[in-house]
Scaffold this motif. Structure first.
Motif, PDB file in Angstrom:
ATOM      1  N   UNK A  21      16.529  10.939   2.971  1.00 34.46           N
ATOM      2  CA  UNK A  21      15.437  11.471   2.144  1.00 34.46           C
ATOM      3  C   UNK A  21      14.877  10.382   1.237  1.00 34.46           C
ATOM      4  N   UNK A  22      15.768   9.565   0.684  1.00 33.39           N
ATOM      5  CA  UNK A  22      15.357   8.509  -0.252  1.00 33.39           C
ATOM      6  C   UNK A  22      14.492   7.455   0.411  1.00 33.39           C
ATOM      7  N   UNK A  23      14.615   7.316   1.734  1.00 35.09           N
ATOM      8  CA  UNK A  23      13.862   6.275   2.425  1.00 35.09           C
ATOM      9  C   UNK A  23      12.671   6.811   3.211  1.00 35.09           C
ATOM     10  N   UNK A  24      12.678   8.096   3.526  1.00 32.09           N
ATOM     11  CA  UNK A  24      11.566   8.671   4.281  1.00 32.09           C
ATOM     12  C   UNK A  24      10.410   9.101   3.391  1.00 32.09           C
ATOM     13  N   UNK A  25      10.703   9.374   2.124  1.00 33.44           N
ATOM     14  CA  UNK A  25       9.670   9.848   1.201  1.00 33.44           C
ATOM     15  C   UNK A  25       9.420   8.814   0.114  1.00 33.44           C
ATOM     16  N   UNK A  26       8.221   8.838  -0.489  1.00 31.94           N
ATOM     17  CA  UNK A  26       7.923   7.878  -1.567  1.00 31.94           C
ATOM     18  C   UNK A  26       8.767   8.139  -2.802  1.00 31.94           C
ATOM     19  N   UNK A  27       9.087   7.067  -3.489  1.00 30.84           N
ATOM     20  CA  UNK A  27       9.786   7.191  -4.770  1.00 30.84           C
ATOM     21  C   UNK A  27       8.780   7.501  -5.871  1.00 30.84           C
ATOM     22  N   UNK A  28       7.686   6.760  -5.848  1.00 28.58           N
ATOM     23  CA  UNK A  28       6.607   6.967  -6.805  1.00 28.58           C
ATOM     24  C   UNK A  28       5.275   6.880  -6.082  1.00 28.58           C
ATOM     25  N   UNK A  29       4.302   7.581  -6.590  1.00 29.86           N
ATOM     26  CA  UNK A  29       2.923   7.451  -6.126  1.00 29.86           C
ATOM     27  C   UNK A  29       2.072   7.083  -7.331  1.00 29.86           C
ATOM     28  N   UNK A  30       1.368   5.961  -7.219  1.00 31.67           N
ATOM     29  CA  UNK A  30       0.524   5.485  -8.314  1.00 31.67           C
ATOM     30  C   UNK A  30      -0.931   5.767  -7.987  1.00 31.67           C
ATOM     31  N   UNK A  31      -1.636   6.391  -8.933  1.00 29.08           N
ATOM     32  CA  UNK A  31      -3.048   6.723  -8.733  1.00 29.08           C
ATOM     33  C   UNK A  31      -3.866   6.050  -9.822  1.00 29.08           C
ATOM     34  N   UNK A  32      -4.711   5.128  -9.397  1.00 30.27           N
ATOM     35  CA  UNK A  32      -5.635   4.442 -10.306  1.00 30.27           C
ATOM     36  C   UNK A  32      -7.050   4.660  -9.788  1.00 30.27           C
ATOM     37  N   UNK A  33      -7.777   5.557 -10.404  1.00 32.81           N
ATOM     38  CA  UNK A  33      -9.104   5.897  -9.926  1.00 32.81           C
ATOM     39  C   UNK A  33      -9.027   6.597  -8.583  1.00 32.81           C
ATOM     40  N   UNK A  34      -9.691   6.013  -7.577  1.00 35.76           N
ATOM     41  CA  UNK A  34      -9.657   6.580  -6.229  1.00 35.76           C
ATOM     42  C   UNK A  34      -8.580   5.932  -5.354  1.00 35.76           C
ATOM     43  N   UNK A  35      -7.839   5.029  -5.921  1.00 35.14           N
ATOM     44  CA  UNK A  35      -6.820   4.316  -5.152  1.00 35.14           C
ATOM     45  C   UNK A  35      -5.453   4.959  -5.353  1.00 35.14           C
ATOM     46  N   UNK A  36      -4.758   5.214  -4.250  1.00 36.16           N
ATOM     47  CA  UNK A  36      -3.426   5.820  -4.286  1.00 36.16           C
ATOM     48  C   UNK A  36      -2.457   4.915  -3.537  1.00 36.16           C
ATOM     49  N   UNK A  37      -1.353   4.596  -4.175  1.00 35.09           N
ATOM     50  CA  UNK A  37      -0.343   3.729  -3.559  1.00 35.09           C
ATOM     51  C   UNK A  37       1.015   4.410  -3.614  1.00 35.09           C
ATOM     52  N   UNK A  38       1.668   4.459  -2.452  1.00 31.74           N
ATOM     53  CA  UNK A  38       3.023   5.014  -2.370  1.00 31.74           C
ATOM     54  C   UNK A  38       4.034   3.878  -2.439  1.00 31.74           C
ATOM     55  N   UNK A  39       5.083   4.096  -3.205  1.00 31.26           N
ATOM     56  CA  UNK A  39       6.132   3.090  -3.357  1.00 31.26           C
ATOM     57  C   UNK A  39       7.413   3.598  -2.706  1.00 31.26           C
ATOM     58  N   UNK A  40       7.901   2.851  -1.730  1.00 32.64           N
ATOM     59  CA  UNK A  40       9.172   3.159  -1.079  1.00 32.64           C
ATOM     60  C   UNK A  40      10.101   1.965  -1.212  1.00 32.64           C
ATOM     61  N   UNK A  41      11.353   2.146  -0.829  1.00 33.58           N
ATOM     62  CA  UNK A  41      12.302   1.042  -0.895  1.00 33.58           C
ATOM     63  C   UNK A  41      11.886  -0.108   0.010  1.00 33.58           C
ATOM     64  N   UNK A  42      11.490   0.226   1.220  1.00 31.67           N
ATOM     65  CA  UNK A  42      11.123  -0.823   2.164  1.00 31.67           C
ATOM     66  C   UNK A  42       9.864  -1.555   1.709  1.00 31.67           C
ATOM     67  N   UNK A  43       8.902  -0.809   1.171  1.00 30.23           N
ATOM     68  CA  UNK A  43       7.678  -1.456   0.703  1.00 30.23           C
ATOM     69  C   UNK A  43       7.963  -2.378  -0.480  1.00 30.23           C
ATOM     70  N   UNK A  44       8.943  -2.010  -1.306  1.00 28.90           N
ATOM     71  CA  UNK A  44       9.315  -2.888  -2.415  1.00 28.90           C
ATOM     72  C   UNK A  44       9.916  -4.191  -1.923  1.00 28.90           C
TER      73      UNK A  44
END
Length: 226
Positions: free
Chosen positions: A74-97
């Protein structure tokens, strides 16, 4: 030997000879004695915990290891955090980090991050299942000794707690810069931290080494005299 309330993990306690245990702090030799259910034995010289009896240790470790694998997924299949700045959305996962560190020119740190937050916990949970599942059915696998030594060496590198602390610090710094949406993986990591701590506290290395000694004795008794 006496009962003691200290629950410190002592995986490095050395059994030097059948019936004898050496304290890994002061090297004082002790004779083994049967422990009461849930009892602990400490060094008579320095008070270091030598061994303890953990009821239902195998079942507990297997249950926690299977649970750990589920929450690890579960910890690796789903985002840890989602950052929203204006119209931009970024998902943060362990692998992406880990990949972000690699792309930023910090390849060594990215590899270390990948190992301590992904490989080490995964190897620990899978390794414990492969070791203790045969033991539950009174079988001693041939890979028991090297596998268990590898787990004892790798387990301290599983830095789930350190990563959660880093995430909490990042949340405090990002909350004024973007909208922070907590993902399922963040809550899963908190549960995984608890499971990891319980696995360590339930692990009884002496039980594994005693099984190795018993297997060697059975082999020697079954071998015809030369």
């Amino acid at each position: 030997m006496a009962d003691h309330q200290n629950l410190t993990m002592t995986s490095s306690t050395l059994k030097v000879k059948k019936g004898l245990i050496a304290c890994h702090e002061c090297d004082l030799l002790h004779r083994e004695a049967p422990l009461p259910k849930g009892g602990e034995a400490v060094c008579v010289r320095c008070g270091t915990l030598l061994m303890r009896d953990i009821p239902n240790s195998i079942d507990r470790i297997l249950a926690l290891s299977y649970s750990g694998l589920i929450f690890f997924a579960i910890s690796n299949l789903f985002p840890i955090l989602t950052l929203r700045t204006g119209d931009r959305i970024s998902d943060c996962t362990l692998f992406s980090g880990s990949m972000a560190l690699w792309e930023a020119g910090m390849g060594e740190l990215g590899v270390l991050f990948f190992f301590t937050t992904l490989l080490a916990p995964l190897f620990t949970f899978i390794g414990l299942i492969f070791i203790f599942l045969p033991l539950k059915f009174n079988k001693t696998p041939s890979y028991l000794v090297p596998a268990f030594k590898a787990i004892l060496a790798i387990e301290p590198w599983g830095m789930v707690g350190v990563y959660i602390l880093a995430v909490m610090v990042a949340i405090v710094k990002l909350v004024d810069m973007a909208t922070v949406i907590y993902g399922y993986a963040l809550y899963s990591w908190f549960v995984l931290l608890f499971i990891t701590a319980k696995v360590i506290s339930s692990l009884n290395p002496k039980m594994v080494w005693d099984r190795v000694d018993y297997s060697l004795e059975s082999t020697n008794q079954a071998s015809p005299p030369s």
